[in-house]
Design a protein around this motif. Structure first.
Motif, PDB file in Angstrom:
ATOM      1  N   ALA A  54      51.022  19.992   3.180  1.00  0.00           N
ATOM      2  CA  ALA A  54      52.078  20.096   4.235  1.00  0.00           C
ATOM      3  C   ALA A  54      52.892  18.783   4.052  1.00  0.00           C
ATOM      4  CB  ALA A  54      51.211  19.858   5.547  1.00  0.00           C
ATOM      5  N   GLU A  55      54.168  18.907   4.807  1.00  0.00           N
ATOM      6  CA  GLU A  55      55.011  17.764   4.352  1.00  0.00           C
ATOM      7  C   GLU A  55      55.616  17.553   5.802  1.00  0.00           C
ATOM      8  OE1 GLU A  55      57.838  18.306   1.212  1.00  0.00           O
ATOM      9  OE2 GLU A  55      56.981  20.067   0.609  1.00  0.00           O
ATOM     10  N   VAL A  56      56.034  16.110   5.764  1.00  0.00           N
ATOM     11  CA  VAL A  56      57.160  15.865   6.954  1.00  0.00           C
ATOM     12  C   VAL A  56      58.506  15.493   6.141  1.00  0.00           C
ATOM     13  CG1 VAL A  56      57.511  13.937   8.418  1.00  0.00           C
ATOM     14  CG2 VAL A  56      55.343  14.792   8.030  1.00  0.00           C
ATOM     15  N   LEU A  57      59.498  16.053   6.674  1.00  0.00           N
ATOM     16  CA  LEU A  57      60.588  15.998   5.968  1.00  0.00           C
ATOM     17  C   LEU A  57      61.541  15.160   7.102  1.00  0.00           C
ATOM     18  CD1 LEU A  57      61.111  19.771   5.149  1.00  0.00           C
ATOM     19  CD2 LEU A  57      60.675  17.753   3.455  1.00  0.00           C
ATOM     20  N   TYR A  58      61.911  14.021   6.276  1.00  0.00           N
ATOM     21  CA  TYR A  58      62.490  12.912   7.295  1.00  0.00           C
ATOM     22  C   TYR A  58      64.037  12.689   6.849  1.00  0.00           C
ATOM     23  CZ  TYR A  58      62.870   8.670   9.868  1.00  0.00           C
ATOM     24  OH  TYR A  58      63.415   7.374  10.677  1.00  0.00           O
ATOM     25  N   PRO A  59      65.011  12.738   7.616  1.00  0.00           N
ATOM     26  CA  PRO A  59      66.583  12.757   7.078  1.00  0.00           C
ATOM     27  C   PRO A  59      66.842  11.564   6.574  1.00  0.00           C
ATOM     28  CG  PRO A  59      66.181  12.631   9.647  1.00  0.00           C
ATOM     29  CD  PRO A  59      64.832  12.897   8.996  1.00  0.00           C
ATOM     30  N   GLN A  60      67.473  11.608   5.542  1.00  0.00           N
ATOM     31  CA  GLN A  60      68.126  10.656   4.864  1.00  0.00           C
ATOM     32  C   GLN A  60      67.324   9.334   4.208  1.00  0.00           C
ATOM     33  OE1 GLN A  60      71.105   9.580   7.764  1.00  0.00           O
ATOM     34  NE2 GLN A  60      72.243  11.583   7.598  1.00  0.00           N
ATOM     35  N   SER A  61      66.739   8.771   4.958  1.00  0.00           N
ATOM     36  CA  SER A  61      65.994   7.646   4.606  1.00  0.00           C
ATOM     37  C   SER A  61      65.149   6.755   5.644  1.00  0.00           C
ATOM     38  CB  SER A  61      66.962   6.334   4.311  1.00  0.00           C
ATOM     39  OG  SER A  61      67.772   5.943   5.188  1.00  0.00           O
ATOM     40  N   VAL A  62      64.033   6.410   5.219  1.00  0.00           N
ATOM     41  CA  VAL A  62      63.063   5.648   6.191  1.00  0.00           C
ATOM     42  C   VAL A  62      63.072   4.229   5.939  1.00  0.00           C
ATOM     43  CG1 VAL A  62      60.667   5.531   6.984  1.00  0.00           C
ATOM     44  CG2 VAL A  62      61.594   7.628   5.658  1.00  0.00           C
ATOM     45  N   SER A  63      63.391   3.635   6.892  1.00  0.00           N
ATOM     46  CA  SER A  63      63.521   1.968   6.898  1.00  0.00           C
ATOM     47  C   SER A  63      62.057   1.330   6.563  1.00  0.00           C
ATOM     48  CB  SER A  63      64.220   1.384   8.364  1.00  0.00           C
ATOM     49  OG  SER A  63      64.033  -0.077   8.113  1.00  0.00           O
ATOM     50  N   THR A  64      62.174   0.345   5.766  1.00  0.00           N
ATOM     51  CA  THR A  64      60.983  -0.300   5.644  1.00  0.00           C
ATOM     52  C   THR A  64      60.578  -1.450   6.708  1.00  0.00           C
ATOM     53  OG1 THR A  64      61.896  -2.163   4.330  1.00  0.00           O
ATOM     54  CG2 THR A  64      61.174  -0.380   2.977  1.00  0.00           C
ATOM     55  N   GLU A  65      61.107  -1.191   7.769  1.00  0.00           N
ATOM     56  CA  GLU A  65      60.749  -1.995   9.074  1.00  0.00           C
ATOM     57  C   GLU A  65      59.565  -1.304   9.390  1.00  0.00           C
ATOM     58  OE1 GLU A  65      62.979  -0.797  12.881  1.00  0.00           O
ATOM     59  OE2 GLU A  65      64.515  -0.948  11.291  1.00  0.00           O
ATOM     60  N   HIS A  66      59.342   0.070   9.329  1.00  0.00           N
ATOM     61  CA  HIS A  66      58.082   0.772   9.575  1.00  0.00           C
ATOM     62  C   HIS A  66      57.061   0.955   8.344  1.00  0.00           C
ATOM     63  CE1 HIS A  66      60.830   2.545  12.765  1.00  0.00           C
ATOM     64  NE2 HIS A  66      61.735   2.728  11.794  1.00  0.00           N
ATOM     65  N   LEU A  67      57.399   0.175   7.209  1.00  0.00           N
ATOM     66  CA  LEU A  67      56.472   0.254   6.284  1.00  0.00           C
ATOM     67  C   LEU A  67      55.133  -0.865   6.784  1.00  0.00           C
ATOM     68  CD1 LEU A  67      55.647   0.727   3.489  1.00  0.00           C
ATOM     69  CD2 LEU A  67      56.803  -1.176   2.553  1.00  0.00           C
ATOM     70  N   ILE A  68      54.098  -0.189   6.603  1.00  0.00           N
ATOM     71  CA  ILE A  68      52.859  -1.196   7.209  1.00  0.00           C
ATOM     72  C   ILE A  68      51.973  -1.501   6.151  1.00  0.00           C
ATOM     73  CG2 ILE A  68      53.104  -0.183   9.525  1.00  0.00           C
ATOM     74  CD1 ILE A  68      50.778   1.728   8.793  1.00  0.00           C
ATOM     75  N   ARG A  69      51.971  -0.992   4.994  1.00  0.00           N
ATOM     76  CA  ARG A  69      51.089  -1.300   3.788  1.00  0.00           C
ATOM     77  C   ARG A  69      51.509  -0.493   2.460  1.00  0.00           C
ATOM     78  NH1 ARG A  69      48.045   1.739   7.245  1.00  0.00           N
ATOM     79  NH2 ARG A  69      47.481  -0.367   8.557  1.00  0.00           N
ATOM     80  N   ILE A  70      50.947  -1.174   1.563  1.00  0.00           N
ATOM     81  CA  ILE A  70      51.310  -0.433   0.222  1.00  0.00           C
ATOM     82  C   ILE A  70      49.806  -0.499  -0.476  1.00  0.00           C
ATOM     83  CG2 ILE A  70      52.465  -0.477  -2.112  1.00  0.00           C
ATOM     84  CD1 ILE A  70      54.688  -2.230  -0.621  1.00  0.00           C
ATOM     85  N   TYR A  71      49.518   0.655  -1.353  1.00  0.00           N
ATOM     86  CA  TYR A  71      48.251   0.925  -1.736  1.00  0.00           C
ATOM     87  C   TYR A  71      48.699   1.050  -3.331  1.00  0.00           C
ATOM     88  CZ  TYR A  71      46.421   2.460   2.598  1.00  0.00           C
ATOM     89  OH  TYR A  71      45.691   2.444   3.828  1.00  0.00           O
ATOM     90  N   VAL A  72      47.488   0.236  -4.199  1.00  0.00           N
ATOM     91  CA  VAL A  72      47.699   0.245  -5.588  1.00  0.00           C
ATOM     92  C   VAL A  72      46.149   0.506  -5.996  1.00  0.00           C
ATOM     93  CG1 VAL A  72      49.852  -0.951  -5.725  1.00  0.00           C
ATOM     94  CG2 VAL A  72      47.539  -2.303  -5.720  1.00  0.00           C
ATOM     95  N   GLN A  73      46.300   0.581  -7.389  1.00  0.00           N
ATOM     96  CA  GLN A  73      44.977   1.131  -7.882  1.00  0.00           C
ATOM     97  C   GLN A  73      44.241  -0.109  -8.565  1.00  0.00           C
ATOM     98  OE1 GLN A  73      44.893   5.152  -9.754  1.00  0.00           O
ATOM     99  NE2 GLN A  73      46.804   5.276  -9.808  1.00  0.00           N
ATOM    100  N   ASN A  74      44.571  -1.263  -8.858  1.00  0.00           N
ATOM    101  CA  ASN A  74      43.974  -2.276  -9.075  1.00  0.00           C
ATOM    102  C   ASN A  74      44.748  -3.525  -8.966  1.00  0.00           C
ATOM    103  OD1 ASN A  74      46.113  -2.824 -11.709  1.00  0.00           O
ATOM    104  ND2 ASN A  74      45.430  -0.831 -12.050  1.00  0.00           N
ATOM    105  N   GLN A  75      44.065  -4.633  -9.458  1.00  0.00           N
ATOM    106  CA  GLN A  75      44.490  -6.105  -8.899  1.00  0.00           C
ATOM    107  C   GLN A  75      45.825  -6.238  -9.832  1.00  0.00           C
ATOM    108  OE1 GLN A  75      41.163  -8.583  -9.426  1.00  0.00           O
ATOM    109  NE2 GLN A  75      40.407  -8.175  -7.198  1.00  0.00           N
ATOM    110  N   SER A  76      45.903  -5.946 -10.980  1.00  0.00           N
ATOM    111  CA  SER A  76      47.058  -6.278 -11.705  1.00  0.00           C
ATOM    112  C   SER A  76      48.382  -5.578 -10.917  1.00  0.00           C
ATOM    113  CB  SER A  76      47.134  -5.776 -13.179  1.00  0.00           C
ATOM    114  OG  SER A  76      48.307  -5.881 -13.803  1.00  0.00           O
ATOM    115  N   ASP A  77      48.160  -4.313 -10.490  1.00  0.00           N
ATOM    116  CA  ASP A  77      49.348  -3.592  -9.896  1.00  0.00           C
ATOM    117  C   ASP A  77      49.633  -4.279  -8.603  1.00  0.00           C
ATOM    118  OD1 ASP A  77      49.235  -1.749 -11.883  1.00  0.00           O
ATOM    119  OD2 ASP A  77      48.550  -0.435 -10.792  1.00  0.00           O
ATOM    120  N   GLN A  78      48.676  -4.832  -7.862  1.00  0.00           N
ATOM    121  CA  GLN A  78      48.633  -5.437  -6.622  1.00  0.00           C
ATOM    122  C   GLN A  78      49.544  -6.857  -6.893  1.00  0.00           C
ATOM    123  OE1 GLN A  78      45.038  -7.794  -5.075  1.00  0.00           O
ATOM    124  NE2 GLN A  78      45.416  -6.844  -3.148  1.00  0.00           N
ATOM    125  N   SER A  79      49.237  -7.502  -7.857  1.00  0.00           N
ATOM    126  CA  SER A  79      49.968  -8.738  -8.018  1.00  0.00           C
ATOM    127  C   SER A  79      51.427  -8.459  -8.474  1.00  0.00           C
ATOM    128  CB  SER A  79      49.300  -9.458  -9.249  1.00  0.00           C
ATOM    129  OG  SER A  79      48.177  -9.942  -9.110  1.00  0.00           O
TER     130      SER A  79
END
Length: 216
Positions: free
Chosen positions: A160-185
């Motif tokens: 299932a998808e949410v189709l959001y018009p044009q662009s999503v502002s990062t003012e709404h970004l709450i977190r970023i997930y990565v797979q290891n500590q190197s990527d985190q850094s």
């Protein structure tokens, strides 16, 4: 009930989009996650941009950003990471946005992959709740039935998808997930180098796999 009521009732905590480290940096740099259509004409963003797929088949929605509710489409991620971009020196991130973006004007809810013939699209509270139907058809002869083991926040079809018009502002970004500590850094470095506001960067490989089932 409003969309906000449904979001709260289903305990939806985030809306997600997976991207490469290039796409993550481009999003942080421009302070917006942009549709494929919006990337044209900005040399810096075009340099950074690394599409998950070679082309977008649902051409009517090329000016929309594709998002997932609560968990990524692990099948699409697997193809992107394990096939199309397998030999490239990149890593992957999951951008998680506040679910309030689902209430924004123009957001379209697709019950399954937006290119499938059985997809039903809608807006507003009814469009949102259609994602949680007891049965969702992908195409003729192929449908998925909602499992009792599925968490309330997860749509019936994992595509299932949410189709959001044009662009999503990062003012709404709450977190970023990565797979290891190197990527985190490295991602923390992106935030610092672009003078973006601080966002939690969390190591959690489970966010890149299949949706966990409810154990209650």
């Amino acid at each position: 009930m409003t969309i906000s009521d449904h979001i709260n009732a289903r305990k939806v905590e985030e809306v997600v989009h997976f991207t490469t480290n290039h796409g993550c940096l481009g999003t942080i740099f421009t302070k917006k996650l942009q549709s494929r259509e919006r990337l044209n004409g900005d040399p810096m963003v075009e340099y950074l941009f690394k599409p998950n797929a070679q082309l977008r088949k649902d051409v009517d929605y090329i000016d929309f950003v594709s998002l997932s509710i609560a968990h990524l489409n692990h099948q699409f991620y697997g193809v992107s990471a394990g096939s199309w971009h397998r030999d490239e020196p990149i890593f992957w991130c999951v951008l998680a946005f506040d679910p309030s973006i689902l209430t924004h004007p123009g957001a379209v809810f697709a019950t399954t992959n937006n290119i499938y013939t059985g997809v039903i699209r809608g807006e507003g509270a009814n469009g949102f709740e259609a994602l949680y139907a007891n049965q969702v058809m992908r195409w003729y002869g192929n449908s998925v039935t909602r499992s009792d083991a599925l968490r309330d926040a997860y749509p019936t079809c994992f595509q299932a998808e949410v189709l959001y018009p044009q662009s999503v502002s990062t003012e709404h970004l709450i977190r970023i997930y990565v797979q290891n500590q190197s990527d985190q850094s490295e991602v923390v470095g992106f935030l610092k180098a672009t003078f973006h506001r601080d966002v939690d960067v969390i190591v959690d490989p489970s966010k890149f796999g299949p949706r966990p089932i409810c154990t209650l």
